[in-house]
Design a protein around this motif. Structure first.
Motif, mmCIF file in Angstrom:
data_model
loop_
_atom_site.group_PDB
_atom_site.id
_atom_site.type_symbol
_atom_site.label_atom_id
_atom_site.label_comp_id
_atom_site.label_asym_id
_atom_site.label_seq_id
_atom_site.Cartn_x
_atom_site.Cartn_y
_atom_site.Cartn_z
ATOM 1 N N GLN A 96 0.843 -1.196 0.000
ATOM 2 C CA GLN A 96 0.000 0.000 0.000
ATOM 3 C C GLN A 96 0.875 1.241 0.000
ATOM 4 O OE1 GLN A 96 -3.685 0.154 0.119
ATOM 5 N NE2 GLN A 96 -3.002 2.128 -0.660
ATOM 6 N N VAL A 97 0.731 2.087 -1.043
ATOM 7 C CA VAL A 97 1.522 3.312 -1.150
ATOM 8 C C VAL A 97 0.587 4.513 -1.087
ATOM 9 C CG1 VAL A 97 3.174 4.629 -2.523
ATOM 10 C CG2 VAL A 97 3.203 2.122 -2.606
ATOM 11 N N LEU A 98 0.701 5.290 -0.011
ATOM 12 C CA LEU A 98 -0.047 6.537 0.131
ATOM 13 C C LEU A 98 0.896 7.736 0.208
ATOM 14 C CD1 LEU A 98 -2.862 5.445 2.612
ATOM 15 C CD2 LEU A 98 -2.982 5.647 0.121
ATOM 16 N N GLY A 99 2.204 7.466 0.259
ATOM 17 C CA GLY A 99 3.223 8.508 0.199
ATOM 18 C C GLY A 99 3.979 8.387 -1.108
ATOM 19 N N LYS A 100 5.312 8.317 -1.034
ATOM 20 C CA LYS A 100 6.126 8.113 -2.235
ATOM 21 C C LYS A 100 7.054 6.927 -2.025
ATOM 22 C CE LYS A 100 9.477 10.166 -5.406
ATOM 23 N NZ LYS A 100 10.259 11.360 -5.805
ATOM 24 N N LEU A 101 7.040 5.993 -2.959
ATOM 25 C CA LEU A 101 7.896 4.811 -2.894
ATOM 26 C C LEU A 101 8.685 4.691 -4.193
ATOM 27 C CD1 LEU A 101 8.853 2.115 -1.619
ATOM 28 C CD2 LEU A 101 6.855 1.033 -2.698
ATOM 29 N N THR A 102 10.007 4.545 -4.053
ATOM 30 C CA THR A 102 10.868 4.229 -5.184
ATOM 31 C C THR A 102 11.389 2.814 -5.001
ATOM 32 O OG1 THR A 102 11.550 6.541 -5.487
ATOM 33 C CG2 THR A 102 12.973 4.838 -6.427
ATOM 34 N N LEU A 103 11.228 1.988 -6.030
ATOM 35 C CA LEU A 103 11.693 0.605 -5.993
ATOM 36 C C LEU A 103 12.884 0.445 -6.923
ATOM 37 C CD1 LEU A 103 8.237 -1.201 -6.149
ATOM 38 C CD2 LEU A 103 9.772 -1.136 -4.188
ATOM 39 N N GLU A 123 -0.715 -1.096 -4.743
ATOM 40 C CA GLU A 123 -1.772 -0.117 -4.926
ATOM 41 C C GLU A 123 -1.227 1.263 -4.593
ATOM 42 O OE1 GLU A 123 -5.386 -1.066 -2.910
ATOM 43 O OE2 GLU A 123 -5.628 -2.999 -3.932
ATOM 44 N N VAL A 124 -1.407 2.210 -5.507
ATOM 45 C CA VAL A 124 -0.837 3.552 -5.378
ATOM 46 C C VAL A 124 -1.967 4.564 -5.225
ATOM 47 C CG1 VAL A 124 0.645 5.294 -6.451
ATOM 48 C CG2 VAL A 124 1.087 2.852 -6.850
ATOM 49 N N GLY A 125 -2.034 5.214 -4.059
ATOM 50 C CA GLY A 125 -3.060 6.214 -3.811
ATOM 51 C C GLY A 125 -4.436 5.615 -3.625
ATOM 52 N N ASN A 126 -5.406 6.512 -3.375
ATOM 53 C CA ASN A 126 -6.810 6.123 -3.333
ATOM 54 C C ASN A 126 -7.640 7.308 -3.796
ATOM 55 O OD1 ASN A 126 -7.113 7.832 -1.041
ATOM 56 N ND2 ASN A 126 -6.599 6.147 0.339
ATOM 57 N N ALA A 127 -8.931 7.230 -3.670
ATOM 58 C CA ALA A 127 -9.791 8.284 -4.204
ATOM 59 C C ALA A 127 -9.515 9.640 -3.579
ATOM 60 C CB ALA A 127 -11.257 7.900 -4.003
ATOM 61 N N GLU A 128 -9.033 9.660 -2.349
ATOM 62 C CA GLU A 128 -8.817 10.919 -1.635
ATOM 63 C C GLU A 128 -7.347 11.302 -1.505
ATOM 64 O OE1 GLU A 128 -11.364 12.704 -0.850
ATOM 65 O OE2 GLU A 128 -12.854 11.179 -1.359
ATOM 66 N N THR A 129 -6.436 10.371 -1.693
ATOM 67 C CA THR A 129 -5.020 10.601 -1.390
ATOM 68 C C THR A 129 -4.156 10.380 -2.622
ATOM 69 O OG1 THR A 129 -5.397 9.800 0.868
ATOM 70 C CG2 THR A 129 -3.110 9.976 0.139
ATOM 71 N N GLU A 130 -3.410 11.428 -3.016
ATOM 72 C CA GLU A 130 -2.433 11.285 -4.083
ATOM 73 C C GLU A 130 -1.199 10.562 -3.553
ATOM 74 O OE1 GLU A 130 -1.807 14.574 -6.895
ATOM 75 O OE2 GLU A 130 -3.124 15.744 -5.573
ATOM 76 N N ALA A 131 -0.553 9.779 -4.405
ATOM 77 C CA ALA A 131 0.647 9.046 -4.008
ATOM 78 C C ALA A 131 1.506 8.835 -5.242
ATOM 79 C CB ALA A 131 0.283 7.712 -3.363
ATOM 80 N N THR A 132 2.764 8.415 -5.010
ATOM 81 C CA THR A 132 3.720 8.296 -6.114
ATOM 82 C C THR A 132 4.491 6.995 -5.999
ATOM 83 O OG1 THR A 132 4.002 10.696 -6.226
ATOM 84 C CG2 THR A 132 5.725 9.346 -7.231
ATOM 85 N N LEU A 133 4.603 6.297 -7.129
ATOM 86 C CA LEU A 133 5.458 5.117 -7.237
ATOM 87 C C LEU A 133 6.423 5.320 -8.400
ATOM 88 C CD1 LEU A 133 6.175 2.096 -6.583
ATOM 89 C CD2 LEU A 133 4.464 1.482 -8.312
ATOM 90 N N VAL A 134 7.723 5.088 -8.136
ATOM 91 C CA VAL A 134 8.748 5.139 -9.171
ATOM 92 C C VAL A 134 9.450 3.784 -9.192
ATOM 93 C CG1 VAL A 134 10.855 6.249 -9.991
ATOM 94 C CG2 VAL A 134 9.080 7.621 -8.871
ATOM 95 N N ILE A 135 9.494 3.160 -10.358
ATOM 96 C CA ILE A 135 10.205 1.889 -10.513
ATOM 97 C C ILE A 135 11.461 2.141 -11.327
ATOM 98 C CG2 ILE A 135 10.129 -0.428 -11.520
ATOM 99 C CD1 ILE A 135 7.174 -0.518 -10.850
ATOM 100 N N GLU A 136 12.615 1.951 -10.686
ATOM 101 C CA GLU A 136 13.895 2.177 -11.363
ATOM 102 C C GLU A 136 14.334 0.938 -12.136
ATOM 103 O OE1 GLU A 136 15.174 4.931 -11.760
ATOM 104 O OE2 GLU A 136 14.471 6.215 -10.146
ATOM 105 N N ASN A 137 14.190 -0.216 -11.530
ATOM 106 C CA ASN A 137 14.510 -1.496 -12.173
ATOM 107 C C ASN A 137 13.961 -2.603 -11.293
ATOM 108 O OD1 ASN A 137 16.334 -1.290 -10.064
ATOM 109 N ND2 ASN A 137 18.153 -1.696 -11.273
ATOM 110 N N GLY A 138 14.318 -3.854 -11.578
ATOM 111 C CA GLY A 138 13.775 -4.979 -10.835
ATOM 112 C C GLY A 138 12.614 -5.617 -11.596
ATOM 113 N N THR A 139 12.078 -6.696 -11.023
ATOM 114 C CA THR A 139 10.986 -7.452 -11.644
ATOM 115 C C THR A 139 9.798 -7.508 -10.686
ATOM 116 O OG1 THR A 139 12.519 -8.808 -12.923
ATOM 117 C CG2 THR A 139 10.309 -9.682 -12.607
ATOM 118 N N TYR A 140 8.583 -7.300 -11.243
ATOM 119 C CA TYR A 140 7.374 -7.213 -10.429
ATOM 120 C C TYR A 140 6.293 -8.054 -11.106
ATOM 121 C CZ TYR A 140 10.371 -3.556 -8.861
ATOM 122 O OH TYR A 140 11.485 -2.886 -8.408
#
Length: 266
Positions: A96-103, A123-140
């Motif tokens: 759960q990402v509601l802030g900022k996560l870099t992977l 899951e990034v953000g929700n209806a009320e909360t903006e959030a940020t995900l950055v994927i630099e590399n890796g496998t998901y």
């Protein structure tokens, strides 16, 4: 003769602990900086480090990391850089990402995966909360969907993969509206490089609809490189008679492949 004097270990980087039998053990936990990230072995330890620190928190999976039954979570207002450290980790709970996560993965082979039924890996953000995900590399990987986006997602490199071609499977679903719930901010997804390999769709866009007026800025997909592929629709939309209308696709480079289906269904 030659005497080699061992280098002292800085006290602030390590904890020396004695058990009841006075056996000394050394715990190396890190300090949470880019040069010396926290080493965590469970999701609970991850969450504790995130909540306790201010500013950007740097965390690395230890060699023996296991989820331990708790959800990995980045609360609103928190910024985390997580290094997979070459570990192959299977999760039972959605991140759960509601802030900022870099992977990122500082080694090779680092993988986050879920086989949970009908579950998103992240899951990034929700209806009320903006959030940020950055994927630099890796496998998901996921057997259903990799990312639910109600904020901002950027893929700089790496691999997103769905291990199924069942109905409704896909890599990234971007929601300006999910069912009847409207996201109260704009949603953006940017693919700069890497592989986004969905099941039935690669990237899906759901706008906010035409109930009031069409807002094409509500959901934006930017493709500046990389490859998006699927077995049904590379880029999928679902206007549903206008219920999910309102989105923009900016394609300047890269490849979109719908397999036996179509590259883009708009």
């Amino acid at each position: 003769f030659i005497i080699n004097t061992p280098t002292a270990i800085p006290e602030e980087e390590n904890n020396i602990v004695a058990d009841q039998d006075n056996i000394m053990t050394l715990e190396v936990n890190g300090s949470g900086t880019a040069e010396d990230p926290y080493q965590v072995t469970t999701a609970s330890e991850f969450n504790e480090k995130v909540k306790a620190d201010e500013g950007t928190v740097y965390i690395q999976f230890a060699d023996n990391f296991s989820e331990g039954g708790e959800q990995l979570s980045v609360p609103a207002g928190k910024t985390v850089v997580l290094d997979l450290n070459g570990q192959k980790v299977e999760l039972q709970n959605t991140i759960q990402v509601l802030g900022k996560l870099t992977l990122k993965d500082s080694k090779t082979g680092g993988t986050l995966k879920t086989e949970a039924a009908s579950a998103y890996l992240i899951e990034v953000g929700n209806a009320e909360t903006e959030a940020t995900l950055v994927i630099e590399n890796g496998t998901y990987e996921s057997s259903y969907r990799v990312i639910k986006n109600k904020g901002s997602v950027t893929v700089n490199n790496g691999t997103l993969k769905v291990n199924s071609v069942a109905d409704n499977t896909g890599a990234i679903a971007n929601y300006g509206k999910e069912k009847d719930t409207v996201t109260n901010h704009n949603v953006e997804c940017t693919i700069k490089n890497g592989m986004v390999n969905g099941g039935q769709f690669g990237v899906a866009l759901f706008g906010k609809g035409i109930e009031n007026s069409v807002d094409n800025d509500a959901v934006v997909l930017n493709i500046n490189g990389g490859t998006i592929s699927a077995e049904g629709q590379g880029i999928a939309t679902n206007a549903s008679g206008g219920a999910f209308a309102g989105f923009t696709v900016n394609l300047t480079a890269g490849e979109v492949n719908g397999g036996a289906g179509t590259g883009m269904y708009l």
